[in-house]
Design an enzyme around this catalytic site. Structure first.
Site, PDB file in Angstrom:
ATOM      1  N   LEU A 116       0.822  -1.197   0.000  1.00 18.58           N
ATOM      2  CA  LEU A 116       0.000   0.000   0.000  1.00 18.58           C
ATOM      3  C   LEU A 116       0.868   1.263   0.000  1.00 18.58           C
ATOM      4  O   LEU A 116       2.066   1.209   0.283  1.00 18.58           O
ATOM      5  CB  LEU A 116      -0.926  -0.009   1.217  1.00 18.58           C
ATOM      6  CG  LEU A 116      -1.868  -1.215   1.319  1.00 18.58           C
ATOM      7  CD1 LEU A 116      -2.681  -1.130   2.593  1.00 18.58           C
ATOM      8  CD2 LEU A 116      -2.779  -1.299   0.105  1.00 18.58           C
ATOM      9  N   THR A 122       6.171   0.637   2.105  1.00 21.94           N
ATOM     10  CA  THR A 122       7.198   1.440   2.759  1.00 21.94           C
ATOM     11  C   THR A 122       6.487   2.479   3.609  1.00 21.94           C
ATOM     12  O   THR A 122       5.827   3.375   3.073  1.00 21.94           O
ATOM     13  CB  THR A 122       8.109   2.121   1.735  1.00 21.94           C
ATOM     14  OG1 THR A 122       8.802   1.117   0.982  1.00 21.94           O
ATOM     15  CG2 THR A 122       9.128   3.013   2.424  1.00 21.94           C
ATOM     16  N   LYS A 144      15.021   0.248   4.909  1.00 26.84           N
ATOM     17  CA  LYS A 144      14.532   0.696   3.601  1.00 26.84           C
ATOM     18  C   LYS A 144      14.667   2.205   3.460  1.00 26.84           C
ATOM     19  O   LYS A 144      15.069   2.720   2.398  1.00 26.84           O
ATOM     20  CB  LYS A 144      13.073   0.265   3.422  1.00 26.84           C
ATOM     21  CG  LYS A 144      12.371   0.855   2.198  1.00 26.84           C
ATOM     22  CD  LYS A 144      12.980   0.380   0.891  1.00 26.84           C
ATOM     23  CE  LYS A 144      12.343   1.069  -0.322  1.00 26.84           C
ATOM     24  NZ  LYS A 144      10.950   0.692  -0.571  1.00 26.84           N
TER      25      LYS A 144
END
Length: 299
Positions: A65, A96, A171
């Site tokens: 999403l 993320t 990330k």
């Protein structure tokens, strides 16, 4: 093979779901965009009318999403997925999002006996299509091992970074570096072009020298240098500039939470904000070069 609910079939989620189908898994899918659902159904998935229907009877739910609020809403709202999943289910969120959001959702899942990992990805749309993504995982090791066969059907590399939220932190670190490097590479190519250098020749030299990077070799920001790069397609496709701006904003929030200085990350965030204000937020993030270059990079 696992019975999987896949929620979110956008530029990344769609190809990821396709690779799970190719691996023989049974997928029930949901997305707010009917065309995305239809594309997955054409490959063998079963369509659901909503997310709750998608997870009915599922052993695993995978979500991809756009932002933290979407993930928290999907799992935590009244009637959210945590209230629908069986206690022994596995949740894999590949979005993320803010590390704190990942930790919040994972804690709520654990309270219901549901194993959950945050597993954001790197590799872009090309990696999603090719099944060569890198998964950057936070959560319990046992939950990762349950998820590993599915992750390996969609990607080439799996890194366990630590507890819940650690995948998101890693990330954001990666994407902050990427955003800075892309802006710096564009600046270097624009400087060379202003002096009359051929950007293709300059890129070729940099790609085998100390300035080499993913930006010089895979996603070169100058049009025409790499045939398959978004820059050579009018900056269409790839990783949107507004998505990079979102990730840099999340990195700034994460830095503030621990008092970490990120002067280059903050500068890059401002550059991508300016790029979005110039009307290029929906274009690939390599379009940031257009803040810096003369007419040669305006393709």
């Amino acid at each position: 093979m696992s019975r999987i609910a896949f929620i979110g079939l956008g530029h990344m989620g769609g190809p990821m779901a396709a690779n799970l189908l190719k691996a023989g898994h049974e997928l029930c899918v949901f997305d707010l965009v009917p065309a995305a659902v239809e594309a997955a159904v054409a490959l063998g998935a079963r369509a659901a009318a909503d997310a709750a229907e998608a997870v009915r009877g599922a052993e695993v739910v995978i979500s991809m999403l756009p932002a933290s609020r979407h993930v928290e809403g999907l799992y935590l709202d009244d009637g959210g997925l945590l209230a629908q999943l069986a206690p022994d289910a596995l949740a894999i969120d590949c979005s993320t999002i803010a590390p704190a959001s990942a930790q919040k959702v994972a804690a709520a899942a654990a309270a219901r006996g549901i194993a959950m990992i945050d597993a954001p990805v790197s590799g872009g749309t090309a990696g999603a299509a090719a099944g060569t993504l890198t998964f950057i995982v936070g959560g319990e090791a046992a939950a990762l091992e349950r998820a590993r066969p599915l992750l390996e059907a969609m990607g080439r590399n799996v890194f366990h970074m630590g507890a819940s939220g650690a995948g998101q932190v890693a990330k954001l670190c990666n994407n902050m570096a990427l955003g800075v490097i892309m802006a710096a590479t564009g600046e270097a190519l624009a400087l060379g072009a202003a002096h009359g250098l051929d950007p293709a020749a300059l890129s070729k030299m940099m790609a085998v020298s100390t300035g080499r990077s993913w930006a010089t070799e895979v996603c070169n920001p100058w049009p025409g240098v790499l045939e398959n790069a978004p820059a050579s397609r009018g900056y269409q496709g790839g990783f949107g500039s507004d998505l990079m701006l979102k990730d840099l904003g999340l990195a700034a929030e994460a830095a503030m939470g621990v008092g970490a200085p990120i002067p280059l990350g903050e500068l890059a965030r401002n550059l991508y904000a300016l790029n979005g204000r110039a009307g290029r937020g929906g274009l690939d993030f390599s379009s940031v070069i257009r803040l810096l270059a003369r007419d040669g990079a305006q393709a």
